[in-house]
Design a protein around this motif. Structure first.
Motif, PDB file in Angstrom:
ATOM      1  N   PHE A  82       0.839  -1.202   0.000  1.00 41.51           N
ATOM      2  CA  PHE A  82       0.000   0.000   0.000  1.00 41.51           C
ATOM      3  C   PHE A  82       0.870   1.247   0.000  1.00 41.51           C
ATOM      4  O   PHE A  82       1.791   1.370   0.813  1.00 41.51           O
ATOM      5  N   SER A  83       0.539   2.192  -0.869  1.00 44.65           N
ATOM      6  CA  SER A  83       1.242   3.467  -0.857  1.00 44.65           C
ATOM      7  C   SER A  83       0.297   4.563  -1.347  1.00 44.65           C
ATOM      8  O   SER A  83      -0.587   4.307  -2.172  1.00 44.65           O
ATOM      9  N   ALA A  84       0.483   5.776  -0.846  1.00 42.61           N
ATOM     10  CA  ALA A  84      -0.387   6.887  -1.253  1.00 42.61           C
ATOM     11  C   ALA A  84      -0.011   7.413  -2.629  1.00 42.61           C
ATOM     12  O   ALA A  84      -0.781   8.147  -3.240  1.00 42.61           O
ATOM     13  N   GLU A  85       1.199   7.081  -3.099  1.00 40.68           N
ATOM     14  CA  GLU A  85       1.607   7.593  -4.409  1.00 40.68           C
ATOM     15  C   GLU A  85       2.501   6.584  -5.117  1.00 40.68           C
ATOM     16  O   GLU A  85       3.206   5.808  -4.469  1.00 40.68           O
ATOM     17  N   PHE A  86       2.429   6.615  -6.444  1.00 39.30           N
ATOM     18  CA  PHE A  86       3.236   5.702  -7.253  1.00 39.30           C
ATOM     19  C   PHE A  86       3.838   6.456  -8.431  1.00 39.30           C
ATOM     20  O   PHE A  86       3.109   6.980  -9.275  1.00 39.30           O
ATOM     21  N   GLY A  87       5.143   6.488  -8.497  1.00 42.74           N
ATOM     22  CA  GLY A  87       5.820   7.124  -9.632  1.00 42.74           C
ATOM     23  C   GLY A  87       6.247   6.075 -10.635  1.00 42.74           C
ATOM     24  O   GLY A  87       7.367   5.563 -10.578  1.00 42.74           O
ATOM     25  N   ILE A  88       5.358   5.745 -11.549  1.00 41.04           N
ATOM     26  CA  ILE A  88       5.670   4.720 -12.555  1.00 41.04           C
ATOM     27  C   ILE A  88       6.255   5.371 -13.804  1.00 41.04           C
ATOM     28  O   ILE A  88       7.205   4.896 -14.394  1.00 41.04           O
ATOM     29  N   HIS A  89       5.650   6.480 -14.211  1.00 39.35           N
ATOM     30  CA  HIS A  89       6.079   7.151 -15.437  1.00 39.35           C
ATOM     31  C   HIS A  89       5.518   8.577 -15.433  1.00 39.35           C
ATOM     32  O   HIS A  89       4.471   8.829 -14.829  1.00 39.35           O
ATOM     33  N   GLU A  90       6.212   9.477 -16.142  1.00 33.18           N
ATOM     34  CA  GLU A  90       5.757  10.873 -16.137  1.00 33.18           C
ATOM     35  C   GLU A  90       4.360  11.064 -16.710  1.00 33.18           C
ATOM     36  O   GLU A  90       3.681  12.035 -16.394  1.00 33.18           O
ATOM     37  N   SER A  91       3.891  10.115 -17.524  1.00 32.68           N
ATOM     38  CA  SER A  91       2.569  10.281 -18.115  1.00 32.68           C
ATOM     39  C   SER A  91       1.444   9.877 -17.162  1.00 32.68           C
ATOM     40  O   SER A  91       0.272  10.013 -17.487  1.00 32.68           O
ATOM     41  N   LEU A  92       1.795   9.382 -15.997  1.00 30.90           N
ATOM     42  CA  LEU A  92       0.794   9.006 -14.997  1.00 30.90           C
ATOM     43  C   LEU A  92       1.125   9.782 -13.714  1.00 30.90           C
ATOM     44  O   LEU A  92       1.802   9.270 -12.825  1.00 30.90           O
ATOM     45  N   PRO A  93       0.670  11.040 -13.619  1.00 33.64           N
ATOM     46  CA  PRO A  93       1.165  11.936 -12.559  1.00 33.64           C
ATOM     47  C   PRO A  93       0.473  11.695 -11.219  1.00 33.64           C
ATOM     48  O   PRO A  93      -0.294  12.521 -10.752  1.00 33.64           O
ATOM     49  N   ILE A  94       0.776  10.575 -10.601  1.00 30.58           N
ATOM     50  CA  ILE A  94       0.155  10.263  -9.309  1.00 30.58           C
ATOM     51  C   ILE A  94       1.235  10.107  -8.237  1.00 30.58           C
ATOM     52  O   ILE A  94       1.147   9.272  -7.361  1.00 30.58           O
ATOM     53  N   TYR A  95       2.274  10.935  -8.345  1.00 33.32           N
ATOM     54  CA  TYR A  95       3.357  10.921  -7.376  1.00 33.32           C
ATOM     55  C   TYR A  95       3.785  12.363  -7.150  1.00 33.32           C
ATOM     56  O   TYR A  95       3.557  13.226  -7.997  1.00 33.32           O
ATOM     57  N   SER A  96       4.408  12.620  -5.991  1.00 36.44           N
ATOM     58  CA  SER A  96       4.907  13.974  -5.772  1.00 36.44           C
ATOM     59  C   SER A  96       6.423  13.989  -5.677  1.00 36.44           C
ATOM     60  O   SER A  96       7.065  14.865  -6.222  1.00 36.44           O
ATOM     61  N   GLY A  97       7.006  13.022  -4.973  1.00 33.72           N
ATOM     62  CA  GLY A  97       8.459  13.084  -4.817  1.00 33.72           C
ATOM     63  C   GLY A  97       9.038  11.725  -4.506  1.00 33.72           C
ATOM     64  O   GLY A  97       8.554  10.699  -5.000  1.00 33.72           O
ATOM     65  N   GLY A  98      10.057  11.726  -3.669  1.00 37.57           N
ATOM     66  CA  GLY A  98      10.840  10.527  -3.414  1.00 37.57           C
ATOM     67  C   GLY A  98      10.016   9.311  -3.008  1.00 37.57           C
ATOM     68  O   GLY A  98      10.289   8.202  -3.465  1.00 37.57           O
ATOM     69  N   LEU A  99       8.997   9.515  -2.164  1.00 35.84           N
ATOM     70  CA  LEU A  99       8.200   8.373  -1.700  1.00 35.84           C
ATOM     71  C   LEU A  99       7.512   7.686  -2.881  1.00 35.84           C
ATOM     72  O   LEU A  99       7.507   6.466  -2.993  1.00 35.84           O
ATOM     73  N   GLY A 100       6.949   8.496  -3.757  1.00 37.36           N
ATOM     74  CA  GLY A 100       6.241   7.943  -4.908  1.00 37.36           C
ATOM     75  C   GLY A 100       7.187   7.278  -5.893  1.00 37.36           C
ATOM     76  O   GLY A 100       6.884   6.218  -6.446  1.00 37.36           O
ATOM     77  N   ILE A 101       8.343   7.902  -6.100  1.00 38.54           N
ATOM     78  CA  ILE A 101       9.322   7.315  -7.014  1.00 38.54           C
ATOM     79  C   ILE A 101       9.737   5.944  -6.471  1.00 38.54           C
ATOM     80  O   ILE A 101       9.846   4.961  -7.207  1.00 38.54           O
ATOM     81  N   LEU A 102       9.932   5.885  -5.160  1.00 41.82           N
ATOM     82  CA  LEU A 102      10.335   4.624  -4.550  1.00 41.82           C
ATOM     83  C   LEU A 102       9.243   3.561  -4.722  1.00 41.82           C
ATOM     84  O   LEU A 102       9.538   2.406  -5.045  1.00 41.82           O
ATOM     85  N   SER A 103       7.984   3.942  -4.521  1.00 39.54           N
ATOM     86  CA  SER A 103       6.886   2.974  -4.678  1.00 39.54           C
ATOM     87  C   SER A 103       6.806   2.482  -6.118  1.00 39.54           C
ATOM     88  O   SER A 103       6.570   1.293  -6.359  1.00 39.54           O
ATOM     89  N   GLY A 104       6.980   3.398  -7.051  1.00 44.85           N
ATOM     90  CA  GLY A 104       6.941   2.998  -8.459  1.00 44.85           C
ATOM     91  C   GLY A 104       8.055   2.018  -8.770  1.00 44.85           C
ATOM     92  O   GLY A 104       7.840   0.987  -9.418  1.00 44.85           O
TER      93      GLY A 104
END
Ligand SMILES: *Cc1c(COP(=O)(O)O)cnc(C)c1O
Length: 710
Positions: free
Chosen positions: A112-134
């Motif tokens: 479970f994570s509040a944000e996921f940084g998978i790719h720039e075209s899916l802007p559902i992340y803000s910073g390091g936490l999301g990049i890590l989840s992705g």
């Protein structure tokens, strides 16, 4: 295959390349540049306009372009090769997980994570936490873990950062169109779409569950923007970290409790529940409730639930840990604690934390109390977290507090420049990607001829400069101004990168402490230096915005123009361009506030050494030869003193170590051999140890498998 709601809107695709659509709906392409090339080549300008989004691309592309591609032998050759790789990836049984845990058929990890940084075209992340989840989801796919991820689709996205003519940040929100992203409605075992319900004060809120396929694993994202939610509830999942505390509790309730319900409805039976940061910690309550409803006491339920729960804490900054006033929690949970067979006071006691402003219900305390496996994200952060949460473990010394350190890593394939990957293909052996965490394998990097690595890196720097200039031209065009800082950036000169969230502890302005000294460094006629900045402040963080404005305005000063630039909209595309293209990555947080940091790992992997405070991951990585350490491992009581000392150390290193190493000692081909040695050392030492492969293997062995076997 599920029929897509948006199917009729696609441009018809010739049969020969029809699988482009299937490929677009598996985010596997997000870390396979050769797959992205199949879409880019259809229409390179459109590819930029659609911001590297294959689904969007297939809706917008002209049919003639598709027909031409389907008749182009060179295109078809690449197309066939990519699909062969894709099919092999999806079907192989020879995976990391099967090889290491052949007997673990029952394991199912829910993340479970509040944000996921998978790719720039899916802007559902803000910073390091999301990049890590992705990165976590992608590596889980690469290693073929039995893994499912849960979060939100934020239909308004995170904000796009815009700067006005004075460098003041404002936010632009673009609505995300579901037909433009690889979302498909998640279906239950009977083939029905899934809408879950969660009780909020005085009403029920509904969330629809969408599935995104990320290689072999599924990412389930919930959306509350549906009928029959009230207009206000429809906004609940609109934005990442928007709204007030009440909005935040509501979001976290839907994430934690709704997320468990979504998994149940879809037929998942996880025996490992991983909370990535405290935002999802309400999930432990729901797991307890399920058992209490079946007749178990809360005590017994809690004892059982704990054994299967894993929690990762990410921030040593107290304000970064969510804690809600008890009265607010009461409003949301008065009807929930009876379902746990608890009184109000018993319920609050689970996560009570006294703060200066009164008693709170603390998400980190909740997560720690109801999970048996916990970690911080670097060795230093593990130590700091053990001190921070020692009060939860009466009688234990700081060292005995059960929070281990598992240092972060980066998903190599996502952050590697294609040209560096080519170079690795040539020198590291055919199957180097199977041994990403093998330090011996990485030693082969020393066999790369200096000139080859140097030329590759200088070409990447040129790409970065082109990218930065294009972005600046777009910026000035939007402002309706001529480009005022032109000419900007110079090829061939030492280029430093600094990009991060503009939280004040990251001290973006440290290098400006002594302006004259900085100007002398940047404008040295024979050994000039330039710096590229990027970074966002949280939309509500005015001190952070002032920092950005300050950097922006300093960059306009005589003596600095053209040598310092600020790029808008630090996202994954900007992050890649910077970490791949600069010569040195600068990181100067106020120790020990940086839990780990990962951008520097991306830079090292691409052969750009770090110049960093010994904070987060860097004390573990720095060996005296693979980069530079600013300051020492001291912590100060006096912040001004700390800032001053660190700035002096930074200038000293720039003047006496980094600049001479870059410009001197050139061989007859113009290659600075000592410098290239540092680049190789950075790759050889950082690439294996700070790979996501090493990190996730540690999670599996130290946290997931023990929790699964409980
Ligand atoms: C890697 C990355 C981050 C995290 O970097 P830190 O080192 O933690 O500051 C944040 N944002 C983007 C866009 C990134 O690519």
């Amino acid at each position: 295959m599920v029929r897509l709601e948006s199917e009729i809107l696609f441009t018809p695709i010739p049969e020969r390349i029809a699988r482009l659509r299937e490929l677009a709906y598996n985010l596997w392409w997000a870390w396979h540049p050769e797959a992205q090339d199949l879409y880019r080549e259809l229409d390179p300008d459109l590819w930029e306009l659609d911001y590297h989004n294959p689904v969007d691309m297939l809706r917008d592309v002209r049919q003639t372009k598709l027909e031409e591609a389907a008749l182009n032998p060179a295109y078809l050759k690449k197309f066939d090769a990519v699909l062969r790789d894709f099919d092999a990836y999806m079907s192989t049984k020879q995976t990391w997980f099967n090889q290491h845990f052949p007997e673990s058929k029952e394991t199912q990890i829910a993340y479970f994570s509040a944000e996921f940084g998978i790719h720039e075209s899916l802007p559902i992340y803000s910073g390091g936490l999301g990049i890590l989840s992705g990165d976590h989801v992608k590596e889980a796919s690469d290693m073929a873990l039995p893994f499912v991820a849960v979060g939100f689709i934020y239909p308004q996205g995170y904000f796009r950062q815009r700067l006005d003519h004075s460098g003041w940040q404002f936010a632009e929100y673009n609505k995300l169109n579901f037909a433009d992203v690889p979302a498909i409605p998640a279906l239950d075992p009977d083939g029905r779409e899934v809408v879950i319900e969660v009780e909020l004060p005085g009403r029920i809120i509904y969330a629809k569950v969408y599935k995104f396929q990320v290689g072999r694993v599924s990412l389930l994202l919930m959306d509350t923007d549906i009928h029959p939610n009230s207009p206000q509830d429809r906004e609940l999942s609109a934005r990442l970290y928007g709204g007030d505390q009440e909005m935040r509790v509501s979001q976290e309730l839907v994430l934690g409790i709704g997320g468990v319900r979504a998994l149940r409805r879809l037929g998942y039976k996880p025996n490992v529940w991983h909370m990535n940061e405290g935002h999802s910690a309400f999930l432990v309550l729901e797991l307890c409730r399920e058992l209490v409803v079946e007749g178990m006491s809360f005590e017994a339920a809690m004892a059982q639930v704990k054994q299967h729960c894993v929690f990762t804490t990410h921030t040593p900054v107290p304000a970064g840990n969510d804690a809600f006033p008890v009265a607010l929690i009461e409003k949301f949970f008065w009807n929930y604690w009876p379902q746990l067979n608890l009184t109000r006071d018993e319920f609050m006691a689970i996560a009570l934390q006294e703060q200066a402003w009164g008693p709170t219900f603390a998400m980190t305390a909740l997560a720690l109390r109801l999970s048996d496996y916990h970690n911080g994200v670097s060795q230093l952060h593990g130590h700091v977290a053990r001190g921070m949460w020692q009060w939860l473990y009466p009688g234990k010394s700081q060292d005995e507090v059960p929070i281990v350190g598992i240092t972060n890593g980066v998903h190599s394939a996502s952050w590697l420049a294609p040209s560096i990957r080519q170079l690795f293909n040539s020198y590291l052996g055919k199957n180097w990607e199977d041994s990403l965490d093998d330090a011996e394998m990485w030693k082969k990097i020393y066999q790369v001829p200096d000139e080859v690595l140097w030329n590759t890196r200088q070409a990447l720097k040129k790409d970065l400069i082109d990218f930065a200039r294009t972005r600046l031209i777009q910026y000035y065009r939007r402002l309706g101004q001529p480009a005022t800082v032109w000419p900007v950036l110079e090829e061939g000169i030492l280029t430093i990168g600094f990009a991060r969230r503009f939280a004040t502890y990251k001290r973006a302005t440290l290098i400006f402490k002594d302006m004259e000294r900085l100007k002398a460094i940047l404008n040295n006629p024979s050994r000039p230096v330039q710096i590229i900045f990027a970074g966002k402040a949280h939309p509500k963080d005015d001190p952070g915005k002032h920092f950005i404005q300050h950097v922006y305005q300093l960059a306009m000063q005589p003596g600095l123009t053209g040598r310092i630039i600020f790029l808008e909209e630090y996202d994954m595309a900007v992050g890649r361009a910077l970490t791949q293209g600069v010569d040195v990555w600068l990181n100067n947080p106020r120790r020990p506030h940086e839990a780990s940091g990962t951008s520097g790992m991306k830079a090292s992997l691409n052969g750009a050494p770090n110049c960093s405070i010994l904070d987060g991951w860097w004390p573990e990585a720095f060996n005296g030869k693979n980069g530079w350490a600013i300051g020492d491992e001291r912590e100060y009581d006096d912040q001004d003193r700390q800032d001053w000392d660190d700035a002096q150390s930074l200038y000293q290193i720039l003047e006496h170590e980094i600049v001479p190493r870059f410009y001197d000692n050139r061989n007859e081909a113009g290659v600075p051999v000592a410098w290239v040695q540092t680049c190789k050392e950075a790759i050889a030492t950082c690439a294996p140890q700070f790979s996501f492969r090493r990190m996730l293997a540690e999670y599996v062995q130290r946290l997931y498998m023990p929790a699964a076997r409980s």
